[in-house]
Design a protein around this motif. Structure first.
Motif, PDB file in Angstrom:
ATOM      1  N   ALA A 190     -16.694  -9.019  26.629  1.00 40.66           N
ATOM      2  CA  ALA A 190     -18.088  -8.615  26.836  1.00 40.66           C
ATOM      3  C   ALA A 190     -18.875  -9.728  27.515  1.00 40.66           C
ATOM      4  CB  ALA A 190     -18.735  -8.240  25.509  1.00 40.66           C
ATOM      5  N   ALA A 191     -18.657 -10.961  27.101  1.00 45.18           N
ATOM      6  CA  ALA A 191     -19.376 -12.082  27.701  1.00 45.18           C
ATOM      7  C   ALA A 191     -18.994 -12.269  29.167  1.00 45.18           C
ATOM      8  CB  ALA A 191     -19.090 -13.362  26.908  1.00 45.18           C
ATOM      9  N   LEU A 192     -17.715 -12.144  29.482  1.00 43.63           N
ATOM     10  CA  LEU A 192     -17.290 -12.268  30.883  1.00 43.63           C
ATOM     11  C   LEU A 192     -17.889 -11.172  31.754  1.00 43.63           C
ATOM     12  CD1 LEU A 192     -13.498 -13.169  30.471  1.00 43.63           C
ATOM     13  CD2 LEU A 192     -15.319 -14.666  31.288  1.00 43.63           C
ATOM     14  N   ALA A 193     -17.970  -9.948  31.212  1.00 45.15           N
ATOM     15  CA  ALA A 193     -18.534  -8.850  31.993  1.00 45.15           C
ATOM     16  C   ALA A 193     -20.042  -9.005  32.156  1.00 45.15           C
ATOM     17  CB  ALA A 193     -18.215  -7.519  31.335  1.00 45.15           C
ATOM     18  N   LEU A 194     -20.734  -9.387  31.090  1.00 42.79           N
ATOM     19  CA  LEU A 194     -22.189  -9.512  31.165  1.00 42.79           C
ATOM     20  C   LEU A 194     -22.621 -10.703  32.007  1.00 42.79           C
ATOM     21  CD1 LEU A 194     -23.144  -8.590  27.506  1.00 42.79           C
ATOM     22  CD2 LEU A 194     -23.428  -7.195  29.559  1.00 42.79           C
ATOM     23  N   ALA A 195     -21.830 -11.776  32.008  1.00 40.28           N
ATOM     24  CA  ALA A 195     -22.165 -12.958  32.803  1.00 40.28           C
ATOM     25  C   ALA A 195     -21.649 -12.843  34.233  1.00 40.28           C
ATOM     26  CB  ALA A 195     -21.593 -14.211  32.140  1.00 40.28           C
ATOM     27  N   ASP A 196     -20.900 -11.787  34.540  1.00 37.15           N
ATOM     28  CA  ASP A 196     -20.345 -11.544  35.870  1.00 37.15           C
ATOM     29  C   ASP A 196     -19.466 -12.707  36.336  1.00 37.15           C
ATOM     30  OD1 ASP A 196     -19.880  -9.885  37.993  1.00 37.15           O
ATOM     31  OD2 ASP A 196     -21.600 -10.596  39.153  1.00 37.15           O
ATOM     32  N   VAL A 197     -18.626 -13.181  35.432  1.00 40.63           N
ATOM     33  CA  VAL A 197     -17.696 -14.265  35.726  1.00 40.63           C
ATOM     34  C   VAL A 197     -16.443 -13.664  36.356  1.00 40.63           C
ATOM     35  CG1 VAL A 197     -16.259 -16.077  34.700  1.00 40.63           C
ATOM     36  CG2 VAL A 197     -18.559 -15.658  33.834  1.00 40.63           C
ATOM     37  N   HIS A 198     -16.005 -14.229  37.456  1.00 42.38           N
ATOM     38  CA  HIS A 198     -14.794 -13.744  38.120  1.00 42.38           C
ATOM     39  C   HIS A 198     -13.592 -14.494  37.552  1.00 42.38           C
ATOM     40  CE1 HIS A 198     -17.109 -11.380  40.884  1.00 42.38           C
ATOM     41  NE2 HIS A 198     -17.908 -12.427  41.076  1.00 42.38           N
ATOM     42  N   SER A 199     -12.782 -13.767  36.796  1.00 41.09           N
ATOM     43  CA  SER A 199     -11.624 -14.343  36.132  1.00 41.09           C
ATOM     44  C   SER A 199     -10.547 -13.270  36.063  1.00 41.09           C
ATOM     45  CB  SER A 199     -12.007 -14.804  34.722  1.00 41.09           C
ATOM     46  OG  SER A 199     -10.862 -15.108  33.972  1.00 41.09           O
ATOM     47  N   PRO A 200      -9.274 -13.670  36.072  1.00 39.38           N
ATOM     48  CA  PRO A 200      -8.228 -12.662  35.920  1.00 39.38           C
ATOM     49  C   PRO A 200      -8.212 -12.032  34.523  1.00 39.38           C
ATOM     50  CG  PRO A 200      -7.274 -14.835  36.271  1.00 39.38           C
ATOM     51  CD  PRO A 200      -8.748 -14.985  36.384  1.00 39.38           C
ATOM     52  N   LEU A 201      -8.844 -12.672  33.552  1.00 38.92           N
ATOM     53  CA  LEU A 201      -8.881 -12.132  32.196  1.00 38.92           C
ATOM     54  C   LEU A 201     -10.047 -11.176  31.972  1.00 38.92           C
ATOM     55  CD1 LEU A 201      -8.061 -15.374  30.203  1.00 38.92           C
ATOM     56  CD2 LEU A 201      -6.529 -13.506  30.796  1.00 38.92           C
ATOM     57  N   ARG A 202     -10.950 -11.095  32.929  1.00 40.07           N
ATOM     58  CA  ARG A 202     -12.152 -10.283  32.755  1.00 40.07           C
ATOM     59  C   ARG A 202     -11.818  -8.810  32.555  1.00 40.07           C
ATOM     60  NH1 ARG A 202     -17.052  -9.507  37.096  1.00 40.07           N
ATOM     61  NH2 ARG A 202     -17.986  -7.732  36.051  1.00 40.07           N
ATOM     62  N   ALA A 203     -10.999  -8.232  33.400  1.00 43.77           N
ATOM     63  CA  ALA A 203     -10.707  -6.796  33.313  1.00 43.77           C
ATOM     64  C   ALA A 203      -9.992  -6.416  32.016  1.00 43.77           C
ATOM     65  CB  ALA A 203      -9.903  -6.347  34.527  1.00 43.77           C
ATOM     66  N   PRO A 204      -8.906  -7.084  31.624  1.00 42.35           N
ATOM     67  CA  PRO A 204      -8.242  -6.645  30.385  1.00 42.35           C
ATOM     68  C   PRO A 204      -9.075  -6.923  29.130  1.00 42.35           C
ATOM     69  CG  PRO A 204      -7.071  -8.508  31.333  1.00 42.35           C
ATOM     70  CD  PRO A 204      -8.107  -8.096  32.322  1.00 42.35           C
ATOM     71  N   PHE A 205      -9.788  -8.043  29.095  1.00 42.40           N
ATOM     72  CA  PHE A 205     -10.596  -8.343  27.917  1.00 42.40           C
ATOM     73  C   PHE A 205     -11.788  -7.400  27.812  1.00 42.40           C
ATOM     74  CE2 PHE A 205      -9.370 -13.068  27.116  1.00 42.40           C
ATOM     75  CZ  PHE A 205      -8.062 -12.692  26.946  1.00 42.40           C
ATOM     76  N   THR A 206     -12.390  -7.037  28.963  1.00 46.55           N
ATOM     77  CA  THR A 206     -13.508  -6.098  28.935  1.00 46.55           C
ATOM     78  C   THR A 206     -13.032  -4.712  28.534  1.00 46.55           C
ATOM     79  OG1 THR A 206     -14.625  -7.377  30.637  1.00 46.55           O
ATOM     80  CG2 THR A 206     -15.409  -5.140  30.290  1.00 46.55           C
ATOM     81  N   LEU A 207     -11.891  -4.298  29.022  1.00 48.72           N
ATOM     82  CA  LEU A 207     -11.325  -3.013  28.612  1.00 48.72           C
ATOM     83  C   LEU A 207     -11.042  -3.006  27.114  1.00 48.72           C
ATOM     84  CD1 LEU A 207     -10.278  -0.226  29.399  1.00 48.72           C
ATOM     85  CD2 LEU A 207      -8.059  -1.286  29.817  1.00 48.72           C
ATOM     86  N   PHE A 208     -10.547  -4.122  26.592  1.00 50.23           N
ATOM     87  CA  PHE A 208     -10.311  -4.216  25.148  1.00 50.23           C
ATOM     88  C   PHE A 208     -11.629  -4.079  24.388  1.00 50.23           C
ATOM     89  CE2 PHE A 208      -9.672  -6.584  21.178  1.00 50.23           C
ATOM     90  CZ  PHE A 208      -8.612  -5.867  20.660  1.00 50.23           C
ATOM     91  N   PHE A 209     -12.691  -4.709  24.879  1.00 55.14           N
ATOM     92  CA  PHE A 209     -14.003  -4.575  24.234  1.00 55.14           C
ATOM     93  C   PHE A 209     -14.470  -3.121  24.268  1.00 55.14           C
ATOM     94  CE2 PHE A 209     -18.597  -4.172  24.775  1.00 55.14           C
ATOM     95  CZ  PHE A 209     -19.030  -4.661  23.563  1.00 55.14           C
ATOM     96  N   LEU A 210     -14.312  -2.474  25.416  1.00 51.62           N
ATOM     97  CA  LEU A 210     -14.790  -1.102  25.559  1.00 51.62           C
ATOM     98  C   LEU A 210     -14.036  -0.131  24.655  1.00 51.62           C
ATOM     99  CD1 LEU A 210     -15.354  -0.912  29.400  1.00 51.62           C
ATOM    100  CD2 LEU A 210     -17.093  -0.953  27.616  1.00 51.62           C
ATOM    101  N   LEU A 211     -12.833  -0.453  24.247  1.00 52.13           N
ATOM    102  CA  LEU A 211     -12.101   0.386  23.304  1.00 52.13           C
ATOM    103  C   LEU A 211     -12.281  -0.062  21.853  1.00 52.13           C
ATOM    104  CD1 LEU A 211      -8.765   1.008  25.202  1.00 52.13           C
ATOM    105  CD2 LEU A 211     -10.603   2.628  24.767  1.00 52.13           C
ATOM    106  N   ALA A 212     -12.302  -1.374  21.637  1.00 53.34           N
ATOM    107  CA  ALA A 212     -12.313  -1.886  20.264  1.00 53.34           C
ATOM    108  C   ALA A 212     -13.681  -1.780  19.601  1.00 53.34           C
ATOM    109  CB  ALA A 212     -11.851  -3.342  20.252  1.00 53.34           C
TER     110      ALA A 212
END
Length: 131
Positions: A30-52
């Protein structure tokens, strides 16, 4: 000579560690998505947040169900909530990834907080009736 045995299950001590790691990954997503940080972990971690996040909230509201039904309904409800938020944002022409993450987080909190207050009130009643 008397031996002391431990009757606890072997994997019982690792559950808090797994839950803590899941909360950390979801929070980082959520923090990576809200801060608009470009990282290879952003997509899988944000998807995990959106489900969890919604699954946890819905699962905590469904306390009376059995051990198999509750997680299935929680994940199905999380997917439905994500789709409803995306559809509403698209219909209102307000779509953004950051806004979607924020909206799912807020709706998850709105589901989780009353369930926690209900559980807290039930515990207080139980302790008062035992006294």
């Amino acid at each position: 000579m008397r031996t002391i045995t431990d009757n606890r299950p072997a994997g019982g001590d690792s559950l808090p560690v797994i839950v803590g790691a899941a909360v950390g990954i979801a929070g980082l997503g959520a923090a990576l998505a809200l801060a608009d940080v470009h990282s290879p972990l952003r997509a899988p971690f944000t998807l995990f947040f959106l489900l969890a996040a919604p699954a946890l909230a819905i699962g905590s509201a469904l306390r009376g169900l059995d051990a198999l039904t509750r997680p299935v309904l929680a994940v199905a409800g999380a997917l439905a909530l994500d789709l409803l938020v995306a559809e509403a944002m698209l219909a209102l022409r307000m779509w953004s990834a950051r806004g979607g993450v924020a909206a799912v987080g807020v709706v998850s909190l709105l589901i989780l907080v009353p369930a926690l207050f209900t559980r807290l009130a039930r515990r207080r009643r139980m302790t008062r009736s035992q006294d």
